[in-house]
Design a protein around this motif. Structure first.
Motif, PDB file in Angstrom:
ATOM      1  N   LEU A   1      33.126   0.160   4.989  1.00 59.31           N
ATOM      2  CA  LEU A   1      33.759  -0.886   5.795  1.00 59.31           C
ATOM      3  C   LEU A   1      35.166  -0.462   6.201  1.00 59.31           C
ATOM      4  O   LEU A   1      35.930   0.036   5.388  1.00 59.31           O
ATOM      5  CB  LEU A   1      33.856  -2.189   4.996  1.00 59.31           C
ATOM      6  N   SER A   2      35.505  -0.645   7.457  1.00 53.77           N
ATOM      7  CA  SER A   2      36.861  -0.358   7.901  1.00 53.77           C
ATOM      8  C   SER A   2      37.160  -1.189   9.144  1.00 53.77           C
ATOM      9  O   SER A   2      36.583  -0.962  10.208  1.00 53.77           O
ATOM     10  CB  SER A   2      37.026   1.134   8.219  1.00 53.77           C
ATOM     11  N   ALA A   3      38.044  -2.167   8.987  1.00 57.45           N
ATOM     12  CA  ALA A   3      38.399  -3.011  10.127  1.00 57.45           C
ATOM     13  C   ALA A   3      39.080  -2.171  11.199  1.00 57.45           C
ATOM     14  O   ALA A   3      38.851  -2.364  12.390  1.00 57.45           O
ATOM     15  CB  ALA A   3      39.319  -4.143   9.660  1.00 57.45           C
ATOM     16  N   LEU A   4      39.923  -1.231  10.780  1.00 61.04           N
ATOM     17  CA  LEU A   4      40.676  -0.425  11.753  1.00 61.04           C
ATOM     18  C   LEU A   4      39.767   0.508  12.540  1.00 61.04           C
ATOM     19  O   LEU A   4      39.977   0.745  13.718  1.00 61.04           O
ATOM     20  CB  LEU A   4      41.763   0.381  11.034  1.00 61.04           C
TER      21      LEU A   4
ATOM     22  N   VAL B   1      34.231  -0.496  11.714  1.00 65.92           N
ATOM     23  CA  VAL B   1      32.952  -0.423  10.995  1.00 65.92           C
ATOM     24  C   VAL B   1      32.752  -1.746  10.261  1.00 65.92           C
ATOM     25  O   VAL B   1      33.474  -2.061   9.315  1.00 65.92           O
ATOM     26  CB  VAL B   1      32.932   0.754   9.993  1.00 65.92           C
ATOM     27  N   ARG B   2      31.762  -2.533  10.728  1.00 62.27           N
ATOM     28  CA  ARG B   2      31.509  -3.866  10.178  1.00 62.27           C
ATOM     29  C   ARG B   2      30.312  -3.811   9.233  1.00 62.27           C
ATOM     30  O   ARG B   2      29.561  -2.836   9.244  1.00 62.27           O
ATOM     31  CB  ARG B   2      31.245  -4.850  11.306  1.00 62.27           C
ATOM     32  N   PRO B   3      30.120  -4.867   8.442  1.00 60.85           N
ATOM     33  CA  PRO B   3      28.989  -4.858   7.494  1.00 60.85           C
ATOM     34  C   PRO B   3      27.657  -4.579   8.196  1.00 60.85           C
ATOM     35  O   PRO B   3      26.808  -3.862   7.656  1.00 60.85           O
ATOM     36  CB  PRO B   3      29.018  -6.269   6.907  1.00 60.85           C
TER      37      PRO B   3
ATOM     38  N   LEU C   1      40.544   3.165  -0.663  1.00 53.42           N
ATOM     39  CA  LEU C   1      40.726   1.764  -0.288  1.00 53.42           C
ATOM     40  C   LEU C   1      39.461   1.196   0.357  1.00 53.42           C
ATOM     41  O   LEU C   1      38.948   0.153  -0.041  1.00 53.42           O
ATOM     42  CB  LEU C   1      41.905   1.672   0.688  1.00 53.42           C
ATOM     43  N   GLU C   2      38.921   1.917   1.353  1.00 51.90           N
ATOM     44  CA  GLU C   2      37.735   1.425   2.052  1.00 51.90           C
ATOM     45  C   GLU C   2      36.512   1.416   1.135  1.00 51.90           C
ATOM     46  O   GLU C   2      35.708   0.488   1.182  1.00 51.90           O
ATOM     47  CB  GLU C   2      37.429   2.280   3.292  1.00 51.90           C
TER      48      GLU C   2
ATOM     49  N   GLN D   1      36.411   1.022  -2.121  1.00 51.37           N
ATOM     50  CA  GLN D   1      36.492  -0.074  -3.079  1.00 51.37           C
ATOM     51  C   GLN D   1      36.316  -1.426  -2.398  1.00 51.37           C
ATOM     52  O   GLN D   1      35.743  -2.347  -2.969  1.00 51.37           O
ATOM     53  CB  GLN D   1      37.824  -0.003  -3.838  1.00 51.37           C
ATOM     54  N   THR D   2      36.810  -1.545  -1.173  1.00 54.39           N
ATOM     55  CA  THR D   2      36.585  -2.780  -0.412  1.00 54.39           C
ATOM     56  C   THR D   2      35.085  -2.982  -0.191  1.00 54.39           C
ATOM     57  O   THR D   2      34.564  -4.091  -0.355  1.00 54.39           O
ATOM     58  CB  THR D   2      37.311  -2.699   0.953  1.00 54.39           C
TER      59      THR D   2
END
Lengths: 360, 198
Positions: B110-113, B116-118, B146-147, B149-150
């Protein structure tokens, strides 16, 4: 413990400069643009971090040269033994900082085991007038010199914050589970970041309390956290502020909103409203306090760029006196030797011009 | 100067991770010298992979059969699913042959920046696998970034109501590691994850 046999190779405007037989007090004099501050910058790279200009490594290499540089120095220990510290880049990887300690490859963080380097430059003169973000960066730089792990928390907090802000800026309210995942990271590193800053300011306050109030304006520091210092509390606050943050387009609570408040203690006036001289005096006081706090058994080096010129003769002598009482090795720059009257007889002095240094 | 065909081959190889133009030219030269033996072998192997390469419809692994060799292996414990970000992570874990269960490849993190969405990851497929029953444990083996673990946190939360045990790879002291050399973050993590001995 102090630095000696400093060598700059293809660094900024220094093609090949060697400073030998350094003393407790070291003075670099020369015209503007001669390369005095470049020597201080080279010394600042003997500690972890990006140095006193926060420059990109590529910009540190001599212009028109082969594109890589080297800086080295010998650290003389109490028993007269030497530790050779060096940092450099290589032609094929000019953006990668390499470190050698006693001829063996090491990490930049390992430099911090030997040496604590602090500095005060004219670029910092506006610290109290600048945005709160500058003061947060300042706190973090000082904290990293004491606790190297602080840097990782700062970087991860910033990355998690960018993720959360981006997620909240979408057209619809994002899925709660995704926000939960990001906020767990944000709370963990944010709390560690805030606690590190709080410890730093407490330590500085304790050092400043022992310092004389005259002739340098004594600053009173207050750390104003932008959110809870406790991880759990910060996590809960983040959950509750999602709607508000979404409307604002950014995260309104957390260490990204911290403030370092500085007040001229004797007059109870905010530092930003004090005279230029008083502000400089308070910066000097914080720099000296941090030097003492960060030392922790290591060799300590203070880099003071163009400091003497801004002080009246009384404060100048008082500064030299304070520095003489401490144990840090001091490197100072100035355009004229007259500013160093009172210390010149004890100092090693170099005339710097055109990227070369001549011992006087 | 080499011919157009050889240059094209070198350029194609140069884009591969870890190679670059210089190594690619060296590899091409090596193949040219062995055009009677190694070159046909390589061509044949590449062709075979191209013909048969498929993504496993169960776990997302890349293999030459569907279901993949791991999912089809009856000795594997299908009640345990190890979730990884990428096929490379699956291979790393399976190289050691320590995990006896099956895998699930998300295809990223997952990465908002990075946008990449679920729904861009194979998370729905994972939930479906678990909902079908027969799974006792889901091991979240995301990277300690970070990504990563999120993503792990996200999946754990989405599985909260499912009757399955969710575990995560431990973070902390590496095998053979000395405390003295560890950074504070890793040390703190190791302390937090300490467990009873004996």
């Amino acid at each position: 413990m102090s630095l000696d046999r400093i060598a700059l190779s293809r660094f900024r405007n220094h093609a090949d400069t060697v400073l030998d037989q350094a003393a407790r007090f070291n003075v670099l004099v020369g015209e503007n643009g001669a390369g005095k501050t470049n020597v201080l910058e080279a010394l600042s790279l003997l500690a972890p971090g990006r140095g006193l200009r926060r420059a990109a490594l590529i910009d540190l290499a001599q212009a028109g040269g082969p594109g890589h540089f080297a800086v080295g120095a010998s650290l003389t220990m109490h028993d007269d033994d030497h530790v050779r510290l060096g940092t450099f880049t290589q032609p094929d990887r000019p953006a990668r900082r390499l470190v050698r300690i006693n001829e063996a490859a090491a990490s930049a963080v390992a430099l911090g085991e030997w040496l604590s380097v602090g500095w005060l430059t004219p670029a910092m003169d506006r610290l109290f007038m600048d945005s709160a973000g500058e003061r947060r960066r300042y706190m973090d730089r000082l904290a990293v010199a004491i606790e190297p792990g602080h840097a990782a928390h700062a970087a991860r907090q910033a990355a998690a914050l960018r993720e959360r802000n981006r997620l909240l800026s979408g057209d619809e309210m994002p899925e709660a589970a995704w926000l939960d995942g990001i906020e767990a990271q944000l709370a963990r590193h944010g709390a560690a970041l805030a606690q590190g800053r709080a410890r730093l300011v407490e330590g500085l306050k304790a050092e400043l309390a022992d310092a004389p109030a005259e002739p340098f304006a004594r600053p009173a520091l207050t750390y104003r956290p932008g959110g809870p210092l406790d991880e759990q509390a910060l996590a809960e606050t983040l959950v509750h502020s999602r709607r508000r943050d979404r409307a604002a387009g950014r995260t309104l609570i957390g260490p990204q909103r911290d403030e370092l408040e500085v007040v001229f203690a004797a007059k109870d006036v905010p530092a930003a409203q004090c005279s230029t001289g008083e502000q400089k005096a308070m910066l000097i006081a914080i720099t000296l306090a941090h030097g003492a706090l960060a030392q922790k058994g290591r060799a300590s080096v203070l880099l003071l760029d163009e400091v003497a010129a801004h002080l009246d003769p009384v404060r100048r002598l008082a500064l030299f006196e304070r520095l003489a009482q401490g144990s840090a090795q001091v490197w100072m720059t100035g355009t004229e030797m007259a500013a160093f009257e009172g210390i010149a007889d004890r100092a090693a002095v170099w005339q710097v011009s055109g990227g070369a240094a001549q011992r006087l | 100067m080499a011919s157009q065909e050889i240059e094209t081959l070198a350029a194609a190889l140069a884009r591969m991770p870890g190679l670059g133009p210089r190594s690619a030219r060296r590899a091409v030269l090596w193949l040219v010298k062995r055009r009677d033996n190694a070159l046909p072998q390589l061509v044949e192997a590449l062709e075979k992979v191209r013909e048969t390469l498929v993504e496993c419809s169960i776990c997302g692994n890349v293999d030459t059969s569907d279901p993949c060799g791991i999912c089809a292996d009856p000795r594997r414990d299908a009640r345990s699913i190890c979730v990884v970000e990428d096929v490379a992570d699956l291979w790393a874990l399976d190289r050691a042959r320590l995990f006896t269960g099956t895998y699930h490849v998300l295809g990223g993190k997952l990465s908002a920046l990075d946008g990449v969405r679920p729904e861009d990851l194979r998370i729905a497929e994972l939930l479906e696998r678990v909902r079908e029953g027969g799974t006792d444990e889901v091991v979240l083996a995301m990277n300690a970034t970070l990504e990563g673990q999120t993503t792990a946190h996200y999946i754990a939360e989405r599985m909260e109501d499912l009757p399955v045990r969710i575990t995560q790879l431990a973070h902390g002291l590496p095998v053979g590691g000395e405390l003295d050399y560890l950074d504070e973050g890793t040390l703190a993590q190791a302390l937090r994850a300490r467990r009873p001995l004996g």
